[in-house]
Design a protein around this motif. Sequence first.
Motif, PDB file in Angstrom:
ATOM      1  N   MET A   1       0.838  -1.191   0.000  1.00 55.71           N
ATOM      2  CA  MET A   1       0.000   0.000   0.000  1.00 55.71           C
ATOM      3  C   MET A   1       0.885   1.257   0.000  1.00 55.71           C
ATOM      4  SD  MET A   1      -3.092   1.085  -0.059  1.00 55.71           S
ATOM      5  CE  MET A   1      -4.214  -0.126   0.536  1.00 55.71           C
ATOM      6  N   GLU A   2       1.956   1.192   0.763  1.00 52.63           N
ATOM      7  CA  GLU A   2       2.831   2.359   0.857  1.00 52.63           C
ATOM      8  C   GLU A   2       3.422   2.732  -0.507  1.00 52.63           C
ATOM      9  OE1 GLU A   2       6.642   3.937   3.483  1.00 52.63           O
ATOM     10  OE2 GLU A   2       5.696   2.034   3.962  1.00 52.63           O
ATOM     11  N   GLU A   3       3.843   1.740  -1.261  1.00 49.16           N
ATOM     12  CA  GLU A   3       4.426   2.008  -2.575  1.00 49.16           C
ATOM     13  C   GLU A   3       3.406   2.662  -3.502  1.00 49.16           C
ATOM     14  OE1 GLU A   3       6.421  -1.404  -4.312  1.00 49.16           O
ATOM     15  OE2 GLU A   3       6.793  -2.141  -2.298  1.00 49.16           O
ATOM     16  N   ILE A   4       2.188   2.149  -3.479  1.00 52.68           N
ATOM     17  CA  ILE A   4       1.132   2.690  -4.342  1.00 52.68           C
ATOM     18  C   ILE A   4       0.828   4.135  -3.950  1.00 52.68           C
ATOM     19  CG2 ILE A   4      -1.313   2.485  -4.966  1.00 52.68           C
ATOM     20  CD1 ILE A   4      -0.961  -0.581  -4.651  1.00 52.68           C
ATOM     21  N   VAL A   5       0.677   4.384  -2.656  1.00 54.54           N
ATOM     22  CA  VAL A   5       0.340   5.732  -2.177  1.00 54.54           C
ATOM     23  C   VAL A   5       1.458   6.712  -2.513  1.00 54.54           C
ATOM     24  CG1 VAL A   5      -0.078   7.142  -0.119  1.00 54.54           C
ATOM     25  CG2 VAL A   5      -1.268   4.964  -0.408  1.00 54.54           C
ATOM     26  N   GLN A   6       2.702   6.336  -2.272  1.00 49.07           N
ATOM     27  CA  GLN A   6       3.817   7.234  -2.593  1.00 49.07           C
ATOM     28  C   GLN A   6       3.813   7.607  -4.065  1.00 49.07           C
ATOM     29  OE1 GLN A   6       7.201   4.971  -1.236  1.00 49.07           O
ATOM     30  NE2 GLN A   6       7.184   5.954   0.781  1.00 49.07           N
ATOM     31  N   SER A   7       3.619   6.641  -4.927  1.00 49.16           N
ATOM     32  CA  SER A   7       3.603   6.911  -6.367  1.00 49.16           C
ATOM     33  C   SER A   7       2.453   7.832  -6.749  1.00 49.16           C
ATOM     34  CB  SER A   7       3.479   5.609  -7.153  1.00 49.16           C
ATOM     35  OG  SER A   7       4.582   4.784  -6.916  1.00 49.16           O
ATOM     36  N   LEU A  29       5.417  14.164   2.578  1.00 46.85           N
ATOM     37  CA  LEU A  29       5.432  13.080   3.556  1.00 46.85           C
ATOM     38  C   LEU A  29       4.196  13.116   4.449  1.00 46.85           C
ATOM     39  CD1 LEU A  29       9.193  13.028   4.600  1.00 46.85           C
ATOM     40  CD2 LEU A  29       7.956  11.318   3.259  1.00 46.85           C
ATOM     41  N   ASP A  30       3.735  14.314   4.809  1.00 45.90           N
ATOM     42  CA  ASP A  30       2.510  14.432   5.616  1.00 45.90           C
ATOM     43  C   ASP A  30       1.303  13.898   4.858  1.00 45.90           C
ATOM     44  OD1 ASP A  30       3.912  15.526   7.726  1.00 45.90           O
ATOM     45  OD2 ASP A  30       3.317  17.594   7.296  1.00 45.90           O
ATOM     46  N   ILE A  31       1.226  14.192   3.570  1.00 48.91           N
ATOM     47  CA  ILE A  31       0.120  13.697   2.740  1.00 48.91           C
ATOM     48  C   ILE A  31       0.171  12.171   2.663  1.00 48.91           C
ATOM     49  CG2 ILE A  31      -0.792  13.617   0.383  1.00 48.91           C
ATOM     50  CD1 ILE A  31       0.201  16.608   0.185  1.00 48.91           C
ATOM     51  N   ILE A  32       1.350  11.628   2.463  1.00 44.81           N
ATOM     52  CA  ILE A  32       1.510  10.175   2.396  1.00 44.81           C
ATOM     53  C   ILE A  32       1.104   9.540   3.719  1.00 44.81           C
ATOM     54  CG2 ILE A  32       3.213   8.304   2.219  1.00 44.81           C
ATOM     55  CD1 ILE A  32       4.705  10.139   0.165  1.00 44.81           C
ATOM     56  N   ALA A  33       1.591  10.086   4.833  1.00 42.77           N
ATOM     57  CA  ALA A  33       1.284   9.522   6.152  1.00 42.77           C
ATOM     58  C   ALA A  33      -0.208   9.596   6.457  1.00 42.77           C
ATOM     59  CB  ALA A  33       2.080  10.256   7.229  1.00 42.77           C
ATOM     60  N   LEU A  34      -0.820  10.744   6.196  1.00 41.38           N
ATOM     61  CA  LEU A  34      -2.250  10.898   6.458  1.00 41.38           C
ATOM     62  C   LEU A  34      -3.060   9.939   5.580  1.00 41.38           C
ATOM     63  CD1 LEU A  34      -4.462  12.381   7.984  1.00 41.38           C
ATOM     64  CD2 LEU A  34      -4.387  14.167   6.236  1.00 41.38           C
ATOM     65  N   SER A  35      -2.674   9.805   4.330  1.00 43.62           N
ATOM     66  CA  SER A  35      -3.367   8.876   3.429  1.00 43.62           C
ATOM     67  C   SER A  35      -3.251   7.443   3.935  1.00 43.62           C
ATOM     68  CB  SER A  35      -2.785   8.964   2.019  1.00 43.62           C
ATOM     69  OG  SER A  35      -2.949  10.252   1.483  1.00 43.62           O
ATOM     70  N   PRO A  40      -6.445   0.668   4.755  1.00 47.61           N
ATOM     71  CA  PRO A  40      -6.130  -0.572   5.479  1.00 47.61           C
ATOM     72  C   PRO A  40      -4.670  -0.969   5.278  1.00 47.61           C
ATOM     73  CG  PRO A  40      -7.429  -1.055   3.526  1.00 47.61           C
ATOM     74  CD  PRO A  40      -7.361   0.446   3.648  1.00 47.61           C
ATOM     75  N   THR A  41      -4.109  -1.603   6.288  1.00 50.73           N
ATOM     76  CA  THR A  41      -2.719  -2.056   6.204  1.00 50.73           C
ATOM     77  C   THR A  41      -2.668  -3.431   5.561  1.00 50.73           C
ATOM     78  OG1 THR A  41      -2.898  -2.968   8.413  1.00 50.73           O
ATOM     79  CG2 THR A  41      -1.974  -0.757   8.214  1.00 50.73           C
ATOM     80  N   HIS A  42      -1.571  -3.690   4.902  1.00 52.93           N
ATOM     81  CA  HIS A  42      -1.344  -4.992   4.270  1.00 52.93           C
ATOM     82  C   HIS A  42       0.106  -5.376   4.528  1.00 52.93           C
ATOM     83  CE1 HIS A  42      -5.175  -5.024   2.138  1.00 52.93           C
ATOM     84  NE2 HIS A  42      -4.966  -3.734   1.912  1.00 52.93           N
ATOM     85  N   TYR A  43       0.353  -6.032   5.644  1.00 52.52           N
ATOM     86  CA  TYR A  43       1.709  -6.439   5.999  1.00 52.52           C
ATOM     87  C   TYR A  43       2.095  -7.716   5.276  1.00 52.52           C
ATOM     88  CZ  TYR A  43       0.985  -3.162   9.809  1.00 52.52           C
ATOM     89  OH  TYR A  43       0.710  -2.040  10.540  1.00 52.52           O
ATOM     90  N   VAL A  44       3.307  -7.739   4.759  1.00 50.89           N
ATOM     91  CA  VAL A  44       3.823  -8.931   4.094  1.00 50.89           C
ATOM     92  C   VAL A  44       5.270  -9.134   4.525  1.00 50.89           C
ATOM     93  CG1 VAL A  44       2.302  -8.758   2.088  1.00 50.89           C
ATOM     94  CG2 VAL A  44       4.501  -7.629   2.039  1.00 50.89           C
ATOM     95  N   THR A  45       5.744 -10.375   4.387  1.00 50.41           N
ATOM     96  CA  THR A  45       7.119 -10.672   4.789  1.00 50.41           C
ATOM     97  C   THR A  45       7.957 -11.236   3.652  1.00 50.41           C
ATOM     98  OG1 THR A  45       6.466 -12.874   5.532  1.00 50.41           O
ATOM     99  CG2 THR A  45       6.455 -11.102   7.180  1.00 50.41           C
ATOM    100  N   THR A  46       7.329 -11.447   2.502  1.00 51.14           N
ATOM    101  CA  THR A  46       8.062 -12.002   1.368  1.00 51.14           C
ATOM    102  C   THR A  46       7.790 -11.179   0.118  1.00 51.14           C
ATOM    103  OG1 THR A  46       6.268 -13.471   0.694  1.00 51.14           O
ATOM    104  CG2 THR A  46       7.836 -14.351   2.301  1.00 51.14           C
ATOM    105  N   GLU A  47       8.647 -11.348  -0.849  1.00 53.04           N
ATOM    106  CA  GLU A  47       8.464 -10.680  -2.140  1.00 53.04           C
ATOM    107  C   GLU A  47       7.203 -11.203  -2.831  1.00 53.04           C
ATOM    108  OE1 GLU A  47       9.146  -7.993  -5.162  1.00 53.04           O
ATOM    109  OE2 GLU A  47      10.076  -8.127  -3.189  1.00 53.04           O
ATOM    110  N   LYS A  48       6.930 -12.482  -2.683  1.00 51.89           N
ATOM    111  CA  LYS A  48       5.723 -13.072  -3.259  1.00 51.89           C
ATOM    112  C   LYS A  48       4.470 -12.433  -2.656  1.00 51.89           C
ATOM    113  CE  LYS A  48       3.430 -17.503  -3.973  1.00 51.89           C
ATOM    114  NZ  LYS A  48       3.474 -18.951  -3.704  1.00 51.89           N
ATOM    115  N   GLY A  49       4.470 -12.233  -1.336  1.00 52.48           N
ATOM    116  CA  GLY A  49       3.348 -11.582  -0.666  1.00 52.48           C
ATOM    117  C   GLY A  49       3.193 -10.146  -1.111  1.00 52.48           C
ATOM    118  N   ARG A  50       4.318  -9.435  -1.267  1.00 54.67           N
ATOM    119  CA  ARG A  50       4.293  -8.047  -1.726  1.00 54.67           C
ATOM    120  C   ARG A  50       3.667  -7.949  -3.108  1.00 54.67           C
ATOM    121  NH1 ARG A  50       6.291  -5.824  -5.166  1.00 54.67           N
ATOM    122  NH2 ARG A  50       7.599  -4.183  -5.752  1.00 54.67           N
ATOM    123  N   LYS A  51       4.065  -8.842  -4.001  1.00 54.87           N
ATOM    124  CA  LYS A  51       3.511  -8.833  -5.358  1.00 54.87           C
ATOM    125  C   LYS A  51       2.018  -9.148  -5.353  1.00 54.87           C
ATOM    126  CE  LYS A  51       7.763  -9.916  -7.810  1.00 54.87           C
ATOM    127  NZ  LYS A  51       8.482 -10.899  -8.636  1.00 54.87           N
TER     128      LYS A  51
END
Length: 83
Positions: A1-7, A29-35, A40-51
Amino acid sequence: MEEIVQSLVRVLMRGTEYQTFCKCPQCELDIIALSLNTLPTHYVTTEKGRKAVFERMNTLENLEWINKRIIHSIHVVGKYPHR
């Protein structure tokens, strides 16, 4: 989610609709953080999960939904800049 929002924040802030808004690194950075705090958060621990999460969130419907939250955050930060 963070990558998408930053872009999306970087793209939106360079668009013609937001020329009058501050584009300094702190406001961005404030706009990114507030967004991210409104999404919702999407935590992942692997590259496969990130993709997998990226593919699931990177749909037209989800991007429109994310864009609405980012636009709201741009207006909030524009009205109450962190100075």
